[in-house]
Write an enzyme that holds these catalytic residues in place. Structure first.
Site, PDB file in Angstrom:
ATOM      1  N   ALA A  77     194.890 159.852  93.410  1.00  0.00           N
ATOM      2  CA  ALA A  77     195.113 158.917  94.510  1.00  0.00           C
ATOM      3  C   ALA A  77     194.362 159.393  95.758  1.00  0.00           C
ATOM      4  O   ALA A  77     194.002 160.566  95.874  1.00  0.00           O
ATOM      5  CB  ALA A  77     196.604 158.805  94.809  1.00  0.00           C
ATOM      6  N   GLN A  79     195.427 159.865  98.779  1.00  0.00           N
ATOM      7  CA  GLN A  79     196.168 160.931  99.473  1.00  0.00           C
ATOM      8  C   GLN A  79     196.685 161.979  98.481  1.00  0.00           C
ATOM      9  O   GLN A  79     197.774 162.536  98.642  1.00  0.00           O
ATOM     10  CB  GLN A  79     197.330 160.348 100.270  1.00  0.00           C
ATOM     11  CG  GLN A  79     196.925 159.746 101.602  1.00  0.00           C
ATOM     12  CD  GLN A  79     196.404 160.773 102.608  1.00  0.00           C
ATOM     13  OE1 GLN A  79     196.679 161.966 102.515  1.00  0.00           O
ATOM     14  NE2 GLN A  79     195.641 160.302 103.568  1.00  0.00           N
ATOM     15  N   SER A  80     195.904 162.277  97.455  1.00  0.00           N
ATOM     16  CA  SER A  80     196.334 163.252  96.449  1.00  0.00           C
ATOM     17  C   SER A  80     196.309 164.674  96.999  1.00  0.00           C
ATOM     18  O   SER A  80     195.302 165.125  97.563  1.00  0.00           O
ATOM     19  CB  SER A  80     195.419 163.156  95.231  1.00  0.00           C
ATOM     20  OG  SER A  80     195.552 164.307  94.419  1.00  0.00           O
ATOM     21  N   ASN A  81     197.414 165.379  96.783  1.00  0.00           N
ATOM     22  CA  ASN A  81     197.451 166.804  97.127  1.00  0.00           C
ATOM     23  C   ASN A  81     196.657 167.627  96.115  1.00  0.00           C
ATOM     24  O   ASN A  81     196.129 168.684  96.443  1.00  0.00           O
ATOM     25  CB  ASN A  81     198.910 167.290  97.132  1.00  0.00           C
ATOM     26  CG  ASN A  81     199.747 166.509  98.106  1.00  0.00           C
ATOM     27  OD1 ASN A  81     199.482 166.529  99.304  1.00  0.00           O
ATOM     28  ND2 ASN A  81     200.735 165.788  97.605  1.00  0.00           N
TER      29      ASN A  81
END
Ligand SMILES: *Cc1c(COP(=O)(O)O)cnc(C)c1O
Length: 342
Positions: A77, A79-81
């Protein structure tokens, strides 16, 4: 064979400040009037603002290094960590990194596409590609494979981090140690835990924790809070992944159905979006404990735990552990709507 012996064949790099702290949350416990609530601070794993992915990446980067790769690729995604921490690990280990942003969460604002993890991806110098379809896991994987082929043609040696259920759950191995830490830390504090509550997404954390506890001789129940799929889809995934961890290690353990516990009570309105329960959980953690969580994963997990306290599943006299997997940089990508009246 000891657990360390079982893990020994898997190449690994060190990316994690471990053991992470195990702390009591007295104010939140008192406010909710239920079980004693402990938190396992895997938001403090050290690498690039922390989170569960540093433990998982130790094995992916170990494998990549062992294969002589020079470029790591991963899709997720916006906003993937995972993307942020992969980019950071690649920088630390002197490798190139290409990440693919999937447009999984529709209707998000400009901050979502520029701040939080996206800003950090750029800080670490990752090459960023975009994939327009949100829920096409196979398509996103294919696009990444195509990019890896291009890199091969350019003479590079790419390593693709695959999170899909058709690849071995290498990252889950990182949670074998975390499970051992929790068992040891609870014992040292004289706490008899009744459950550990973890987010359940790709299920690397969930399956690794569950397998790790059993391998270390603990029967502690693991409750997964669904962050991406509802229980009917997530249940089989967790079971397959957990069995996959045991099979990879050659432990000979068969995962019983009764070990798979999940709730999707706070999943709505869906992956990467948050409802009132999650917002309340984020606010309670911040204002009662000075603790930050994120709206996609750790805040949702805490909301799932609070839900289970309020419906009487966990009660006064018991003790539970909230596995805090990090994700806090995403707060800045989701800041619109997090705080009332600003
Ligand atoms: C990726 C992520 C999760 C989900 O973990 P899985 O191992 O994929 O199930 C949970 N919390 C945070 C903060 C994450 O970044």
């Amino acid at each position: 064979m000891s657990v360390a012996d079982l893990l020994a064949p898997f190449p690994r790099v060190n990316l994690t400040h471990a053991p992470t702290p195990f702390e009591f949350m007295p104010n939140l416990t008192r406010h909710l009037g239920g079980p004693d609530i402990w938190v396992k601070r895997d938001d403090c794993t050290g690498l690039a603002m922390g989170g569960n992915k540093s433990r998982q990446l130790e094995f992916y980067f170990g494998d990549a290094k062992a294969q002589g790769c020079d470029t790591v690729l991963i899709t997720g995604a916006v906003q993937s960590n995972f993307l942020r921490m992969t980019a950071a690990a690649a920088s630390k280990l002197g490798m190139a990194c290409e990440i693919q942003h999937e447009d999984r969460v529709k209707g998000q604002d400009a901050l979502y596409h520029a701040s939080g993890n996206v800003l950090l991806d750029k800080m670490f110098g990752a090459v960023i590609h975009t994939y327009p379809e949100g829920e096409d896991e196979a398509g996103a994987d294919n696009a990444l494979e195509q990019r890896a082929d291009e890199l091969r043609q350019e003479g590079r040696t790419p390593y693709v981090i695959h999170l899909g259920a058709d690849h071995p759950p290498l990252g889950a191995l990182g949670y074998i140690d975390a499970a051992e830490e929790v068992v040891a830390q609870a014992k040292a504090e004289g706490v008899n835990l009744n459950a550990i509550v973890v987010p359940s997404g790709s299920a690397a954390t969930h399956s690794g924790t569950l397998a790790g506890l059993r391998l270390h001789g603990s029967a502690l129940p693991v409750l997964g809070v669904c962050v991406r799929r509802e229980v009917p889809a997530q249940g089989p995934r967790v079971k397959t992944r957990t069995q996959g961890v045991h099979d990879m290690l050659g432990s000979g353990h068969a995962v019983p159905d009764t070990d798979i516990a999940l709730t999707d009570a706070v999943l709505a309105p869906g992956y990467g979006l948050f409802g009132d329960e999650v917002k309340e959980a984020l606010t309670l953690a911040a204002r009662m404990e000075g603790l930050l969580a994120d709206p996609v994963y750790s805040g949702k997990t805490l909301a799932g735990l609070i839900h289970k306290i309020r419906n009487g599943t966990f009660t006064k006299g018991q003790s539970v552990c909230f596995m805090h997997t990090g994700g806090t940089p995403a707060l800045f990508g989701y800041s619109d709507g997090l705080v009332d009246g600003d």
